[in-house]
Design an enzyme around this catalytic site. Sequence first.
Site, PDB file in Angstrom:
ATOM      1  N   ASP A  86       0.828  -1.211   0.000  1.00  0.00           N
ATOM      2  CA  ASP A  86       0.000   0.000   0.000  1.00  0.00           C
ATOM      3  C   ASP A  86       0.864   1.264   0.000  1.00  0.00           C
ATOM      4  O   ASP A  86       2.051   1.225   0.351  1.00  0.00           O
ATOM      5  CB  ASP A  86      -0.955   0.020   1.210  1.00  0.00           C
ATOM      6  CG  ASP A  86      -0.216  -0.005   2.546  1.00  0.00           C
ATOM      7  OD1 ASP A  86       0.767  -0.749   2.672  1.00  0.00           O
ATOM      8  OD2 ASP A  86      -0.617   0.756   3.459  1.00  0.00           O
ATOM      9  N   GLU A 147       0.058  -1.378   5.491  1.00  0.00           N
ATOM     10  CA  GLU A 147       1.117  -1.040   6.454  1.00  0.00           C
ATOM     11  C   GLU A 147       0.923   0.387   6.942  1.00  0.00           C
ATOM     12  O   GLU A 147       1.085   0.707   8.123  1.00  0.00           O
ATOM     13  CB  GLU A 147       2.496  -1.180   5.784  1.00  0.00           C
ATOM     14  CG  GLU A 147       3.674  -1.057   6.740  1.00  0.00           C
ATOM     15  CD  GLU A 147       4.237   0.353   6.890  1.00  0.00           C
ATOM     16  OE1 GLU A 147       5.132   0.556   7.704  1.00  0.00           O
ATOM     17  OE2 GLU A 147       3.755   1.283   6.197  1.00  0.00           O
TER      18      GLU A 147
HETATM   19 ZN   LIG Z   1       6.702   2.528   4.011  1.00  0.00          ZN
END
Ligand SMILES: [Zn+2]
Length: 385
Positions: A86, A147
């Site tokens: 992401d 993340e």
């Molecule tokens: Zn990163």
Amino acid sequence: MSPQTDGPDDGRLFEIFFDLVRLGSEPGNEGEVCAYIREFCTALGFAVHEDAAAAATGSECGNLVVRVPAGTFSSLPPVILCAHMDTVKPSDHVIPFDLGDRFVSMSDTVLGADCKAGIASILATVEKLIEAGGPYRALELIFTVQEEPGLVGVQSLDMELVDGKWGVVLDGSGPVGEIVIEAPSQEKLKFTIKGRAAHAGVEPEKGANAIVCAARGIAGIPTGRLDESTTSNVGLISGGVAVNVVPESAQVECEIRSMSDERLEAERERLLGSFEKASQEMGCELVVEASRSFDHFKLDAAATPVHYLARALKESGFEPALAMSGGGSDANVLNSRGLQIAVMNIGLINAHTKEEYILKDELTGVARTVTSLAYMAGEEGSVRA
Ligand SMILES: [Zn+2]
């Protein structure tokens, strides 16, 4: 460096990087990146596993675990290479541009080198390994979802799929050469203050002002860098309904990070104490929600991933340096699961802003280092018998 461990071809690396940054990948929408990696790795003959994190996180896909067999027969467990799929918003419809010495985004978006520079370096490396052959180590590639919103994807990573014991997370701002061996724990605290509404002009005496209570709570604690290993931040505040109403409700959200859990606990108590005192003085009710986001980790300077990464960096022309980071990464969670994972800074500049860029020399340096790591770790049995 032997010709076998030259990094991947620059043109090929840049092509993969451009392919990746053009794909949409805001947190939760990692489907296109996931499909790209799956296709890329399947074409090279690697087994690709997807865990059940899609259901747990609400993402379009789960985390991917890809097995890259060793170049020659070896019983050594694989080395883990991890990067997140992401990117922070806004990162839809990125138009990457070559500015000579660096890559930037021409559209009103971040570039997304965080963390697609990491993914591109890993993919270009494994393609190069297959082509060059030789005694490179088996690798285990882990690509995570979500993340950026707070290490959400990796927390759902199916550890049954993971065979490696040590490795490297490719993430992290700052110059290539730095190896992050320590990062803090983070705790989030949300305070909801319930006061009493009243007409602000006619009978304010009947009210209990939740916003003033919140302000007193905040004023009672220090924020920013509290010591060399502890930080505290008041990040969000809301409350009230109208200028002529004594506010009935206010919310304040804070975070504390520390390399020491004792210090973190002490700061949490100080924060709680300040809000409790303000609530008592103001006749407000206080509701507290506290949650641990991730745990501190610290690797020894002689730990296996640090040893190999430092050697690979040196071989690739960088001066290795050990560093502490105030930020969390997938490494925090992987280390707390019993693995030994260092973080490699991958040359991200102005990450999380539209001014983000990456120097081409740094990107090629990362890929060269990863290639070198694969070959060096292949010798582990003989070097560290
Ligand atoms: Zn990163």
